[in-house]
Design a protein around this motif. Structure first.
Motif, PDB file in Angstrom:
ATOM      1  N   TYR A 106       4.987  -1.879  -6.250  1.00 15.62           N
ATOM      2  CA  TYR A 106       4.120  -2.630  -6.622  1.00 15.62           C
ATOM      3  C   TYR A 106       4.375  -4.711  -6.103  1.00 15.62           C
ATOM      4  N   ARG A 107       5.169  -4.717  -5.102  1.00 13.03           N
ATOM      5  CA  ARG A 107       5.385  -6.074  -5.194  1.00 13.03           C
ATOM      6  C   ARG A 107       4.204  -6.134  -3.563  1.00 13.03           C
ATOM      7  N   MET A 108       3.612  -5.261  -2.698  1.00 13.53           N
ATOM      8  CA  MET A 108       2.802  -5.188  -2.070  1.00 13.53           C
ATOM      9  C   MET A 108       1.510  -4.972  -2.467  1.00 13.53           C
ATOM     10  N   ASN A 109       1.108  -3.920  -3.213  1.00 11.86           N
ATOM     11  CA  ASN A 109      -0.115  -3.326  -2.867  1.00 11.86           C
ATOM     12  C   ASN A 109      -0.642  -4.425  -4.923  1.00 11.86           C
ATOM     13  N   VAL A 110      -1.262  -5.182  -4.183  1.00 12.88           N
ATOM     14  CA  VAL A 110      -1.530  -6.963  -4.680  1.00 12.88           C
ATOM     15  C   VAL A 110      -3.103  -6.413  -4.520  1.00 12.88           C
ATOM     16  N   ILE A 111      -3.353  -6.107  -3.625  1.00 13.24           N
ATOM     17  CA  ILE A 111      -5.115  -5.540  -3.160  1.00 13.24           C
ATOM     18  C   ILE A 111      -4.768  -4.694  -2.279  1.00 13.24           C
ATOM     19  N   GLU A 112      -5.648  -3.781  -2.793  1.00 11.16           N
ATOM     20  CA  GLU A 112      -5.955  -2.415  -1.898  1.00 11.16           C
ATOM     21  C   GLU A 112      -7.126  -2.117  -1.573  1.00 11.16           C
ATOM     22  N   LEU A 113      -7.152  -1.718  -0.401  1.00 10.49           N
ATOM     23  CA  LEU A 113      -8.158  -1.714   0.351  1.00 10.49           C
ATOM     24  C   LEU A 113      -8.542  -0.162   0.668  1.00 10.49           C
ATOM     25  N   PRO A 114      -9.091   0.459  -0.117  1.00 12.56           N
ATOM     26  CA  PRO A 114      -9.278   2.215   0.771  1.00 12.56           C
ATOM     27  C   PRO A 114     -10.119   2.481   2.090  1.00 12.56           C
ATOM     28  N   MET A 115      -9.429   2.934   2.749  1.00 14.41           N
ATOM     29  CA  MET A 115     -10.345   3.752   3.853  1.00 14.41           C
ATOM     30  C   MET A 115     -10.589   4.903   3.671  1.00 14.41           C
ATOM     31  N   PRO A 116     -11.511   5.759   3.095  1.00 13.07           N
ATOM     32  CA  PRO A 116     -12.376   6.832   3.547  1.00 13.07           C
ATOM     33  C   PRO A 116     -12.334   7.590   4.535  1.00 13.07           C
ATOM     34  N   ASN A 117     -11.684   8.395   5.264  1.00 12.02           N
ATOM     35  CA  ASN A 117     -11.583   9.647   5.742  1.00 12.02           C
ATOM     36  C   ASN A 117     -13.172   9.731   6.714  1.00 12.02           C
TER      37      ASN A 117
END
Length: 250
Positions: A106-117
């Motif tokens: 939770y400390r690191m996952n402030v902004i999540e950028l998913p990268m699709p396959n």
């Protein structure tokens, strides 16, 4: 400052990340900065962050909260660092399994950028192939050789999901990269891909079966050694290892 978290021996991680003061331990004959200090007022990119052992996750969390003191330091030396992390694993699932600390997540996952396959972004494959060919042209083309192009069939084969290989740019004729230069396995048309009657849905399950079959065949042909099998399939050993882990191939 890019850091491959999976490539550092566990017993060296603390000193590599945080540096140390002279005399902090036997053999520390001089001060040394770590990744945090080297990235001061910049960006620290932690690649494959899920590969950090739990013991190091605790220290990383503390470093983020306390602004990274050096090992053996009694002075407050704040470090201003922006942290970007990446992983091919699902961190939320690792948290539930107790393999990744929830507080660090939770400390690191402030902004999540998913990268699709890439199979979900096939329209990007021609752009990636063009960039690879341009890079090969700059660094590996003999003097006077023209930049290689792509035949129409090559683009069709690549965007169909079969994959591409940077080796094609080296193996191809001087002016044109053809579908044959991609060294794809199997070489039959995609229209002849194995399909069990009425058993090609859901799509992901079907693709996994095809991929598992291709990898297993490549391993059998190369006496079950992954690096040659990866070369046969036209993918990197790292990508091969990831696919074997995901598909449960041992």
């Amino acid at each position: 400052m890019p850091v491959n978290c999976g490539a550092i021996p566990e017993n060296l991680m603390e000193s590599e990340f945080f540096g140390y003061r002279k005399g902090a331990f036997t053999g520390a004959d001089a001060d040394r900065n770590g990744f945090f200090q080297a990235a001061h007022q910049g960006t620290l990119f932690l690649d494959e962050v899920a590969d950090l052992p739990l013991s190091m996750q605790v220290k990383l969390l503390r470093a983020i909260q306390e602004e990274s003191p050096q090992v053996g330091s009694t002075q407050e030396e704040p470090v201003d660092v922006r942290i970007i992390s990446a992983t091919h694993k699902k961190l939320a699932a690792l948290v539930e399994a107790g393999e990744f600390r929830q507080d660090l997540f939770y400390r690191m996952n402030v902004i999540e950028l998913p990268m699709p396959n890439l199979r979900e972004m096939r329209e990007d494959i021609p752009l990636i192939a063009k960039a690879i060919l341009a890079k090969l042209s700059r660094h590996a083309r003999p003097a006077g050789r023209r930049r290689p192009g792509r035949a129409g069939a090559t683009r069709s084969r690549a965007t169909s999901g079969a994959g591409t290989s940077s080796s094609a740019g080296c193996a191809a004729p001087i002016q044109r990269v053809s579908a044959a230069d991609l060294h794809l396995t199997p070489t039959r048309d995609e229209s002849q891909a194995p399909v069990a009657s009425g058993d090609k849905w859901p799509l992901q399950d079907y693709l996994d079966r095809v991929e598992r079959s291709a990898i297993t065949e490549a391993l059998e042909k190369t006496a079950t050694t992954a690096p040659p099998a990866a070369k046969l399939l036209g993918i990197t050993f790292r990508a091969m290892r990831y696919r074997m882990e995901r598909l449960g191939i041992k």
